[in-house]
Structures are given as C-alpha cells and as structure tokens.
Design an enzyme around this catalytic site. Structure first.
Site, PDB file in Angstrom:
ATOM      1  N   LYS A  91      -3.951   0.034  -9.057  1.00 20.32           N
ATOM      2  CA  LYS A  91      -4.503   0.985  -9.788  1.00 20.32           C
ATOM      3  C   LYS A  91      -4.904   2.348  -9.041  1.00 20.32           C
ATOM      4  O   LYS A  91      -5.128   2.122  -7.825  1.00 20.32           O
ATOM      5  CB  LYS A  91      -5.605   0.691 -10.696  1.00 20.32           C
ATOM      6  CG  LYS A  91      -6.922   0.239 -10.022  1.00 20.32           C
ATOM      7  CD  LYS A  91      -8.095   1.500  -9.775  1.00 20.32           C
ATOM      8  CE  LYS A  91      -9.101   1.361  -8.979  1.00 20.32           C
ATOM      9  NZ  LYS A  91      -9.483   2.012  -8.066  1.00 20.32           N
ATOM     10  N   ASP A 135     -14.293  -3.483 -10.646  1.00 20.71           N
ATOM     11  CA  ASP A 135     -12.800  -3.002 -11.323  1.00 20.71           C
ATOM     12  C   ASP A 135     -12.146  -3.951 -11.965  1.00 20.71           C
ATOM     13  O   ASP A 135     -11.070  -3.703 -12.608  1.00 20.71           O
ATOM     14  CB  ASP A 135     -12.033  -2.498 -10.036  1.00 20.71           C
ATOM     15  CG  ASP A 135     -12.348  -1.229  -9.538  1.00 20.71           C
ATOM     16  OD1 ASP A 135     -13.029  -0.562 -10.233  1.00 20.71           O
ATOM     17  OD2 ASP A 135     -12.135  -0.854  -8.288  1.00 20.71           O
TER      18      ASP A 135
HETATM   19  O1  C5P Z   1     -18.286  -4.402  -8.015  1.00 22.54           O
HETATM   20  P1  C5P Z   1     -17.647  -4.377  -6.501  1.00 22.54           P
HETATM   21  O2  C5P Z   1     -18.206  -5.879  -5.821  1.00 22.54           O
HETATM   22  O3  C5P Z   1     -16.398  -4.339  -6.528  1.00 22.54           O
HETATM   23  O4  C5P Z   1     -18.474  -3.481  -5.960  1.00 22.54           O
HETATM   24  C1  C5P Z   1     -18.495  -3.177  -4.391  1.00 22.54           C
HETATM   25  C2  C5P Z   1     -19.419  -2.507  -3.831  1.00 22.54           C
HETATM   26  O5  C5P Z   1     -19.136  -0.906  -4.200  1.00 22.54           O
HETATM   27  C3  C5P Z   1     -20.926  -2.619  -4.448  1.00 22.54           C
HETATM   28  O6  C5P Z   1     -21.616  -3.492  -3.589  1.00 22.54           O
HETATM   29  C4  C5P Z   1     -21.445  -1.272  -4.382  1.00 22.54           C
HETATM   30  O7  C5P Z   1     -21.825  -1.061  -3.019  1.00 22.54           O
HETATM   31  C5  C5P Z   1     -20.173  -0.259  -4.747  1.00 22.54           C
HETATM   32  N1  C5P Z   1     -20.132   0.012  -5.912  1.00 22.54           N
HETATM   33  C6  C5P Z   1     -21.210   0.964  -6.386  1.00 22.54           C
HETATM   34  N2  C5P Z   1     -21.177   1.192  -7.850  1.00 22.54           N
HETATM   35  C7  C5P Z   1     -20.032   0.908  -8.722  1.00 22.54           C
HETATM   36  C8  C5P Z   1     -19.287  -0.021  -8.075  1.00 22.54           C
HETATM   37  C9  C5P Z   1     -19.058  -0.624  -6.703  1.00 22.54           C
HETATM   38  O8  C5P Z   1     -22.153   1.465  -5.716  1.00 22.54           O
HETATM   39  N3  C5P Z   1     -20.007   1.216  -9.933  1.00 22.54           N
END
Ligand code: C5P
Length: 281
Positions: A10, A137
């Site tokens: 994406k 995501d």
């Molecule tokens: O959700 P995911 O594990 O993909 O997110 C990885 C990191 O990205 C999180 O630990 C955070 O540091 C950051 N993140 C964030 N806000 C979001 C999505 C991700 O701060 N909405």
C-alpha cells in the site's frame, strides 16, 4: 491443505497526524491505496502444532515476529478450524521498513485466505479484531483498494478508486522502522497538513493532476531530516516528470504518479535507484 495467495503493498496518498493518544499511538487520518507490487504466499496447514515462516529474504524472521505467522496462529486459536499448525513460505518482493505495509499485507492475506478456505468462520469484524492484534495497517490490508484510514488506522471508509495511472516507487538505501520515525516527530512538525477535502474531491472527479498536486505526508519532512535520500528521491521523481510525489507511511519509499506507463518507465531509468513500477489495485 495448501493455500496460495498474494499480498499487495500500500501507499499513503495523504497522511496527517492529528495528535498523540493516551494509549501511546498517534491519531492518524490518511488516504491509502493498495498497489500491484505484491508478495506471494503459500500456506501449508500441518499436523505439527508449530507455526513457522520461510522466505527468500534472510532478514524476514521465521517465528511470530513474522506477521504472517502470527496471523495464522491467531486465526487457528480463535477458530480451531484445524488441529495443528502452519508452514508459510513467502516470496518477498515488497521491501521491508519502507512504508509499504508489506508485513501487514502478508498478515491480512493469511487471515483472508484461511477464512475463505474454512467457509468464513469469522465475520469481517472478528477478522479486524485479529488484524489489530498484529498491527495498525492490517485492517486496511484486509480489503485494500482506496480507503480513508482514521484512528490508529483501523477506522476505514471506502473512497472513489484512484484513476488509471502508474506509480513509480523509489527506495532510498536506508530502512526506517516505524516507531523511530514517530519518535522523531515534534509538535512544530505539524504546522502544515494535507488538503484532504481538495484531495477527496479530486479523487471523486477522477482528476489525476489534482490528486497528484495534493499528495502530502506530514512525516516526510520529519524522516527527510534524518535520511537525505528521501528528498533526493522526491526531487528526482519530479525532475523525471512525475505529476506529484510523496513519501509513503513512515518511509523511506517515495512514490510518484504518472498518467502514462511509458513515462513512468522512462522515469525509472532516469532516477537511477532501486525502483518498482506498479498500478493501483
Ligand atoms: O501498529 P503497529 O505495530 O504497526 O505500529 C508500530 C509502531 O508505530 C507503534 O509501536 C507506534 O510507535 C507507531 N504507531 C503510532 N501510531 C499509529 C500507528 C503506529 O504511533 N497510529
């Protein structure tokens, strides 16, 4: 049973950060588009209870740090659809730590493939619950296409499809882990925002130049302070004739939009870096 599926990358056409949430995540608002660049997955359901991953890229872990492996285990635990585990083979084409959602897409593809193979034991809402245990995501990747993502990324609204065009994804050398880029973000970085209303009406009107003009990611200047290759890739794409360009997600990939595939191909040879030619799917 052996299942085969593709997992599509994406790009974020717009990305805005609205603030920091009490749970430590950031409140986001972004238009996202799935693209034809994809990983190929083979999921073999095994009698052995182990869940394992194997990939053509050495840096992809074989345990639950691999989102596809975690997705299969979560699905089996929730549904008990079969006794045993899974061995997942991934032909990885989507570069990692690039802002292309490769790991998230692998996980979503596994959830969708398993749910289809067992006659849909989980509702879409239940799939989203599992998806969010893997990453922000992953819910987007369950459906793909063109969607507005809000909240952590899980609140989804379908958007008009991106008009026919070519995307050229340019990969600077550096890999940028998502938490690191969010960690670099300072309040002063959020003075400029995407023109989302203008972007959405251009999308609705199928106005490709209007869309391309409004590509904007608030994290691009943040990441570019630490990785020179981002600004270089952006400038190279514009110099090579892209209608517009932007970094995707937390980078480091920068993509450009082209009305004609031939122009995008020519640009690929002009930018002289690792690049991927694709289209919206
Ligand atoms: O959700 P995911 O594990 O993909 O997110 C990885 C990191 O990205 C999180 O630990 C955070 O540091 C950051 N993140 C964030 N806000 C979001 C999505 C991700 O701060 N909405």
């Amino acid at each position: 049973m052996t299942l085969k599926t593709n997992a599509y990358a994406k790009v974020n056409l717009t990305l805005d950060v609205l603030g920091k949430r009490p749970d430590g995540y950031h409140e986001l608002k972004m238009a996202a588009q799935s693209v034809s660049l994809c990983d190929e997955l083979t999921i073999e359901l095994t009698k052995s209870p182990a869940f394992t991953g194997l990939s053509n890229k050495a840096y992809i872990p074989g345990d639950e740090r691999n989102h596809a492996v975690k997705a299969a285990r979560l699905f089996r635990d929730k549904t008990r659809a079969w006794d045993g585990g899974a061995a997942i083979t991934i032909n990885k084409r989507i570069p990692a730590c690039a802002g292309l959602g490769g790991g998230s897409s692998d996980a979503a593809a596994v959830l969708n493939a398993l749910n289809a193979a067992f006659d849909e034991p989980l509702t879409y809402g239940e799939l989203v619950e599992l998806a969010l245990q893997i990453g922000s995501d992953v819910p987007f990747c369950l459906r793909g296409g063109t969607q507005l993502m809000e909240g952590r990324g899980e609140l989804l609204t379908p958007l008009s499809p991106l008009p026919l065009c070519s995307l050229l994804l340019v990969k600077p050398e550096t890999q940028l882990p998502t938490p690191r880029v969010f960690g670099w973000l300072k309040p002063g970085d959020l003075r400029c925002h995407p023109d989302l209303d203008g972007f959405l009406s251009a999308l609705e009107n199928g106005d490709l130049p209007g869309i391309a003009r409004r590509l904007y990611n608030v994290l691009e200047t943040v990441a570019a302070r630490h990785e020179r290759g981002i600004t270089e890739a952006h400038n190279d794409l514009i110099a090579a004739g892209a209608l517009g360009a932007s970094m995707t997600g937390t980078g480091s990939v920068v993509f450009g939009l082209f009305a004609d595939e031939a122009d995008a191909k020519r640009a690929a040879s002009e930018v002289g870096r690792k690049s991927y030619l694709c289209r919206g799917v």
